[in-house]
Design a protein around this motif. Structure first.
Motif, PDB file in Angstrom:
ATOM      1  N   UNK A 286       8.684  -0.251  -8.445  1.00  0.00           N
ATOM      2  CA  UNK A 286       9.763   0.191  -7.558  1.00  0.00           C
ATOM      3  C   UNK A 286       9.742   1.703  -7.387  1.00  0.00           C
ATOM      4  N   UNK A 287       9.544   2.426  -8.483  1.00  0.00           N
ATOM      5  CA  UNK A 287       9.519   3.889  -8.386  1.00  0.00           C
ATOM      6  C   UNK A 287       8.297   4.365  -7.601  1.00  0.00           C
ATOM      7  N   UNK A 288       7.148   3.739  -7.884  1.00  0.00           N
ATOM      8  CA  UNK A 288       5.933   4.157  -7.185  1.00  0.00           C
ATOM      9  C   UNK A 288       6.048   3.853  -5.699  1.00  0.00           C
ATOM     10  N   UNK A 289       6.552   2.612  -5.393  1.00  0.00           N
ATOM     11  CA  UNK A 289       6.692   2.225  -3.993  1.00  0.00           C
ATOM     12  C   UNK A 289       7.667   3.153  -3.280  1.00  0.00           C
ATOM     13  N   UNK A 290       8.765   3.485  -3.954  1.00  0.00           N
ATOM     14  CA  UNK A 290       9.746   4.383  -3.347  1.00  0.00           C
ATOM     15  C   UNK A 290       9.120   5.740  -3.048  1.00  0.00           C
ATOM     16  N   UNK A 291       8.370   6.246  -4.013  1.00  0.00           N
ATOM     17  CA  UNK A 291       7.728   7.553  -3.808  1.00  0.00           C
ATOM     18  C   UNK A 291       6.715   7.487  -2.661  1.00  0.00           C
ATOM     19  N   UNK A 292       5.890   6.416  -2.640  1.00  0.00           N
ATOM     20  CA  UNK A 292       4.861   6.299  -1.609  1.00  0.00           C
ATOM     21  C   UNK A 292       5.470   6.100  -0.230  1.00  0.00           C
ATOM     22  N   UNK A 293       6.636   5.397  -0.161  1.00  0.00           N
ATOM     23  CA  UNK A 293       7.288   5.191   1.131  1.00  0.00           C
ATOM     24  C   UNK A 293       7.988   6.455   1.626  1.00  0.00           C
ATOM     25  N   UNK A 294       8.536   7.218   0.680  1.00  0.00           N
ATOM     26  CA  UNK A 294       9.268   8.415   1.092  1.00  0.00           C
ATOM     27  C   UNK A 294       8.334   9.541   1.527  1.00  0.00           C
ATOM     28  N   UNK A 295       7.088   9.557   1.001  1.00  0.00           N
ATOM     29  CA  UNK A 295       6.192  10.670   1.279  1.00  0.00           C
ATOM     30  C   UNK A 295       5.873  10.775   2.777  1.00  0.00           C
ATOM     31  N   UNK A 296       5.468   9.684   3.451  1.00  0.00           N
ATOM     32  CA  UNK A 296       5.237   9.834   4.912  1.00  0.00           C
ATOM     33  C   UNK A 296       6.515  10.132   5.674  1.00  0.00           C
TER      34      UNK A 296
END
Length: 784
Positions: free
Chosen positions: A556-566
């Motif tokens: 969840x944390x990784x996905x959140x970070x990867x989604x927020x970056x773009x």
């Protein structure tokens, strides 16, 4: 046969009378002279025989008692707790066979010790002495002198006993053998207890690998046994018992016991030279000690103690004053001379009466012997009141019957105690005889296996193995047969339950051998470990679930970070476009840029809400106990500006108890429900009521508003992720607030729902479990 006995008694009496009459007729003087010499010798021989019988009886009584304590300590070593303690200690404190801790096995052994001492008053101590820490006692249960109740000795009173002879000797014996110490006076903390001669039976207890864990010891107070021997001995006898150290364990008179004083015979036994005679005597010997009128006729019986060392034995000495014997001879001779002077006819009549007095009690003894039942032990019809050899024979037989009956009762009681110990542990027992391939199991073992309890039905090893699950049968049969080669049988296997389920059983077996080392019997126990194994599997599943939750949090944390970056990149570049080209392009371009900015902001909010929803339940503070009113007050305080801006009123009613949960999440729950009431308000100023009521083991909370309401068909849909009934232009939001509310309530073990009609407001209701301590103080004054 019943009619033949009187004829034999009459024939014996007639022959005795005829022979005596002939002797009297030949020569009264010759008979008198012959009687004088022969009667003295006969009485002396009879006294020797009677003393030997008394000494043998005393030796038999003491030997039977010592055999009993040996068998009891062996039975203790075969109970489950010693093996459980050894397995738990080898595995670091927890028995790998059934999950019991070492302390739990010690408690079970303590219960068996207390049962043994309670049932056997002459047992003074039962101990398990370890081999570590100088042989420190691991457990001691004892009975204080004087009949006090049994007590468990506290840990601070346990002693080091590793240097004691009975401990070292037991450790030197093969497993299963019992060491029997010499009977001696108990020494505790350096103090010799001369009032209580003690024998110790000890046997080693091994780890699974065969190394010694410690020694099981039972202390037997021999005082009651000596008291019984004293009470059963004729007053004309003196009985002394010595151990191999020469200590006098028993005197005929209690006041003279333990070397405190000596009687006439005791002085002879203590005299220089006489002790050497006793110590040089054969196993059984009868002789005359002393000189002149101080002579005593004594019988010495030597009782060796098995597995107690080369010199460990008891010497039983039974004596009678030679002067009293001579007096009896003189009185008998005087009577004989008087009878010889009487007429032959009177002598014949007297001899006939004498013959009848001999044959009748012998016939009574024969009848009692013929119908003796060990279970009853009754021998009341024996002529024990007689003072002659027939009386001695009758008393000896009565004592033998009493000993046999007592041994039978002791064996039955020992079996009962062992059965109770096995029953308390929930264990079934079984036997297998390899000679005739005969398998037997008690009721519990048959019930665990599903073996039919058919009267007269016999079972083989194959029958026993056939009740195991098919893929476990070969290993079970091999494990049981392997015990014949000296290997212990320890195995778990599956069995089918009558309803079709699977049952997990643990089996353990040991092989018993005869003196030649040939296997004679395999004995074992059977225990149901289904619940234990299911618990272990559930524990493994719980650990796997925890790992899965940890992976979910990471994802969840990784996905959140990867989604927020773009999104951050898009937002940055759109912001640059808005600042650099606003007003320089046409109106449509400015509107498109504004749409993109709003979309990225909404997407960021959606990602944050989705992250919060996904980790809810796998993250969060540990549950604590607090008043339910407190998170409500905090939520109201954080929304105070919104309440004032909307002109809303808020009432709080009912009883708010103490609950157990995550206070921050419950604050979020109240805040989402109150925000929802303010967001979907009607034209009238918002009015919200929060009320709580306790019902059995839970609290029900209602959040009532006067807003726009909703169609009942959407009552379930609004709690789903991203489900909205209105567009973001009408009512801003992400559609995650009520989904988070449901997730929070479900984490706390409750339910949430809504009742509403369009235009009639809504009632959101959720439940929470009460704190075990109950309801707290009444709620504070409602908030307006």
């Amino acid at each position: 046969m019943g009619q033949g006995r009187p004829s034999r008694r009459s024939g014996l009496g007639a022959r005795l009378t005829l022979g005596a009459s002939v002797v009297l007729a030949l020569s009264l003087g010759a008979v008198t002279a012959l009687l004088t010499a022969q009667f003295r010798a006969a009485l002396l021989d009879d006294e020797f025989a009677a003393l030997s019988t008394d000494a043998a009886r005393v030796s038999s009584t003491l030997g039977g008692l010592l055999d009993g304590v040996r068998e009891n300590v062996r039975a203790l070593s075969l109970t489950p707790p010693p093996g459980g303690i050894a397995r738990a200690r080898a595995a670091g404190g927890v028995d790998p066979l059934d999950g019991s801790t070492e302390e739990l096995w010690v408690q079970r052994l303590r219960a068996i010790f207390e049962a043994f001492l309670t049932a056997t008053p002459s047992y003074t101590q039962a101990r398990l002495i370890g081999v570590e820490d100088g042989g420190r006692e691991l457990l001691r249960v004892e009975r204080a002198r004087g009949g006090e109740p049994v007590r468990v000795v506290p840990a601070e009173e346990l002693q080091r006993k590793g240097d004691r002879d009975y401990v070292l000797a037991a450790l030197a014996l093969p497993a299963g053998e019992v060491h029997l110490s010499d009977i001696e006076f108990n020494v505790d903390h350096g103090v010799v207890d001369r009032a209580h001669p003690t024998v110790r039976a000890s046997t080693r207890v091994d780890h699974v690998d065969g190394s010694p864990l410690g020694v099981l010891v039972i202390n037997q107070d021999m005082g009651p046994a000596f008291a019984r021997v004293r009470s059963q001995t004729r007053r004309s006898r003196d009985v002394h018992v010595y151990n191999a150290l020469g200590e006098e364990l028993m005197h005929a008179t209690t006041a003279r016991e333990h070397g405190l004083a000596s009687g006439a015979m005791g002085a002879l036994l203590d005299a220089e030279g006489q002790r050497a005679v006793l110590e040089g005597a054969r196993r059984s010997d009868t002789r005359i000690l002393g000189r002149g009128d101080d002579r005593w006729v004594v019988a010495v019986e030597r009782l060796a103690l098995p597995f107690a060392g080369d010199r460990a034995e008891l010497r039983v000495v039974v004596g009678s004053s030679y002067a009293s014997l001579v007096e009896r001879v003189r009185e008998a001779l005087a009577d004989s001379l008087l009878l010889g002077a009487i007429a032959t006819g009177i002598a014949v009549v007297l001899l006939l009466l004498f013959a009848r007095s001999v044959t009748r009690p012998l016939a009574r003894i024969a009848e009692v012997v013929a119908r003796f039942d060990p279970a009853d032990g009754s021998a009341d019809e024996l002529p024990v009141e007689r003072g002659d050899e027939i009386g001695d024979l009758a008393r000896t037989f009565r004592q033998m019957t009493a000993d046999v009956s007592a041994s039978a009762r002791a064996l039955a009681e020992s079996e009962r105690r062992l059965s109770l110990s096995v029953e308390a542990g929930g264990i079934g027992t079984w036997l297998w005889s390899p000679d005739d391939d005969r398998w037997e199991g008690d009721a519990r073992a048959r019930r665990l296996l599903g073996v039919p309890d058919t009267p007269g039905m016999t079972y083989s090893l194959a029958s026993f193995v056939s009740h195991a699950r098919e893929d476990d049968r070969a290993s079970l049969g091999h494990a049981v047969r392997a015990t014949l080669d000296g290997s212990g049988c320890v195995l778990e296997f599956g069995a089918e339950e009558p309803g079709g389920g699977r049952r997990e059983l643990a089996v353990r077996g040991e092989c018993l051998r005869d003196e030649a080392g040939r296997p004679t019997l395999v004995v074992g126990v059977l225990q149901d470990v289904t619940v234990l194994r299911r618990g272990q599997r559930l524990e493994q599943h719980a650990r796997a679930l925890e790992k899965s939750n940890e992976a979910l949090r990471t994802f969840a944390h990784v996905a959140s970070h990867d989604l927020k970056e773009p999104l951050r990149s898009i937002s940055s570049y759109v912001g640059l476009l808005a600042r650099r080209y606003e007003g320089r392009l046409d109106d449509d371009a400015d509107e498109y840029i504004a749409f993109v900015q709003k979309g990225t902001a909404r997407m960021r909010t959606l990602i944050d809400e989705l992250l919060r929803y996904s980790v809810l339940g796998v993250e969060g503070a540990p549950f604590e106990t607090f008043p339910l009113r407190r998170p409500l007050d905090d939520a109201v305080e954080s929304l105070s500006a919104a309440l004032d801006e909307a002109g809303a009123t808020l009432d709080v009613d009912g009883t708010f108890p103490d609950v157990s949960g995550d206070e921050s999440q419950l604050r979020q729950l109240f805040q989402n429900l109150l925000s929802n009431a303010l967001k979907y308000r009607a034209d009238a100023p918002p009015h919200v009521t929060v009320r709580a009521r306790v019902h059995e083991h839970e609290v029900r909370v209602d959040v009532v508003d006067n807003g726009i309401g909703l169609d009942p068909k959407h009552a379930e849909r609004i709690f789903e992720v991203f489900q909205r009934l209105h567009g973001p232009e009408d009512y801003p939001g992400t559609g995650m607030g009520l989904a988070l509310a449901r997730r929070i309530v479900e984490r706390h073990g409750g339910d949430i729902g809504v009742e509403s009609e369009p235009g009639a407001g809504a009632v959101f209701t959720f439940t929470l479990a009460l704190d075990p301590r109950g309801v707290s103080a009444p709620a504070r004054t409602p908030i307006a």
